[in-house]
Design an enzyme around this catalytic site. Structure first.
Site, PDB file in Angstrom:
ATOM      1  CD  GLN A  74      19.449  69.812 -16.408  1.00  0.00           C
ATOM      2  OE1 GLN A  74      20.393  69.049 -16.277  1.00  0.00           O
ATOM      3  NE2 GLN A  74      19.592  71.121 -16.322  1.00  0.00           N
ATOM      4  CB  SER A  75      19.351  66.030 -23.179  1.00  0.00           C
ATOM      5  OG  SER A  75      19.990  64.988 -23.887  1.00  0.00           O
ATOM      6  CG  ASN A  76      21.883  62.651 -18.566  1.00  0.00           C
ATOM      7  OD1 ASN A  76      22.395  63.473 -17.814  1.00  0.00           O
ATOM      8  ND2 ASN A  76      20.791  61.965 -18.259  1.00  0.00           N
ATOM      9  CB  CYS A  78      22.052  67.286 -25.449  1.00  0.00           C
ATOM     10  SG  CYS A  78      20.640  66.950 -26.544  1.00  0.00           S
TER      11      CYS A  78
END
Ligand SMILES: *Cc1c(COP(=O)(O)O)cnc(C)c1O
Length: 324
Positions: A74-76, A78
């Site tokens: 869930q990386s913002n 990325c």
């Protein structure tokens, strides 16, 4: 003191607005403001967009045609990297760590055309290197963006952001925000020193013990100041980190975060995220209850984004339960 201006590609809508939070201010008994870096404008925004303006300028200068980076499912960081790559014409490969969390940012990564390689926490760095090697074998010129975009080049964006804040005429006594890979805090601390800002800069650690994060931020702040043409030495004891809220672990949505998300939403119409800003706001509310902020002072909550995380399947379910 002027800082060197690094090459930059425009991606963010700047300056981001600063809003008053009148209802929360009345409840808490001090003036609370929010700086809206959730509104940086690129694919739902967030703090990584500022860093990417400098990082992708560096990638372009090096002749790269592809960007690689890594993060949680869930990386913002990325998601914003995928959007920046699309906008600026780079290919993008994301090395994402399991566990897979559906919807939210992962859906957006795919929509934005990023290729995804799955990894684990243990294999993250070796898989990132292997992915770069494979891209080179395919004839690409990859540029690797470190975890969280937190190289000195990325962090420098938050030194400029302190300049932006001061230019907006706002001089808070304390800035509070979510701190994790440390680039945001390192940039702020470097910018504050170089520009003479004397307020407290308090990072609420999302996932690291305070001593680890303080030492990372101090090192990165020193490197960032040097990159900006104003060498300065930062030590751990001048970096303010509160790690009392990190214990549940990265990405774990506890009752405290749920309550903070609800309180900001219902008092002010401000949406926080389950991983970073929810935890930072929970910390701010707890510190306020303990008398950490003086009544005659101004506190600025720096909203670093992350809101698409609300829609990740398991977070959405948890938030729906509490809201009903
Ligand atoms: C990455 C991120 C942070 C932390 O920023 P660092 O520079 O990694 O410390 C805070 N909030 C959100 C929403 C983020 O995506």
């Amino acid at each position: 003191m002027t800082m060197l201006l690094l090459p930059r590609l425009r991606l963010a809508h700047l300056p981001t607005p600063i809003d008053e939070l009148p209802h929360l201010s009345a409840e808490l008994g001090f003036r609370l403001l929010v700086k809206r870096d959730d509104q940086t404008g690129l694919a739902f925004g967030g703090n990584k967009t500022r860093k990417l303006e400098l990082l992708l300028a560096e990638a372009k200068a090096q002749g790269a045609d592809m960007v690689l980076t890594t993060g949680a499912a869930q990386s913002n960081h990325c998601r914003q990297t995928a959007a920046a790559a699309a906008r600026l014409g780079f290919a993008c490969r994301l090395v994402l760590m399991k566990p897979v969390k559906k919807s939210g940012n992962l859906l957006l990564d795919k929509l934005l055309g990023a290729e995804i390689v799955w990894t684990t926490r243990e294999r993250r760095d070796s898989d990132l290197q292997a992915t770069a090697k494979q891209a080179k074998n395919e004839g690409h010129h990859p540029y690797i963006i470190p975890y969280g975009g937190s190289s000195p080049t990325g962090a420098a964006a938050y030194a400029y952001a302190i300049g932006e804040l001061l230019h907006q005429g706002v001089h808070p006594d304390t800035i509070v925000f979510a701190s994790s890979s440390g680039g945001t805090q390192a940039g702020m601390v470097a910018g504050a020193r170089l520009l003479g800002f004397r307020g407290r800069i308090v990072g609420i650690s999302v996932d690291e013990p305070a001593d680890v994060l303080k030492s990372r931020v101090a090192t990165l702040a020193s490197e960032t100041a040097a990159l900006l043409g104003k060498p300065a030495k930062f030590t751990e004891d001048e970096i303010l980190v509160e790690d009392a809220y990190a214990a549940p672990g990265y990405g774990v949505l506890t009752e405290a975060e749920k309550q903070a998300i609800m309180r900001f939403a219902r008092a002010e119409g401000i949406l926080l995220d389950p991983v970073y800003t929810g935890r930072a706001a929970a910390g701010l509310l707890d510190l306020a209850a303990k008398g950490f902020f003086r009544k005659d002072k101004t506190v600025l909550f720096w909203h670093t984004g992350g809101t698409p995380g609300i829609f990740a399947d398991d977070y959405a379910k948890a938030l729906e339960n509490i809201a009903s």
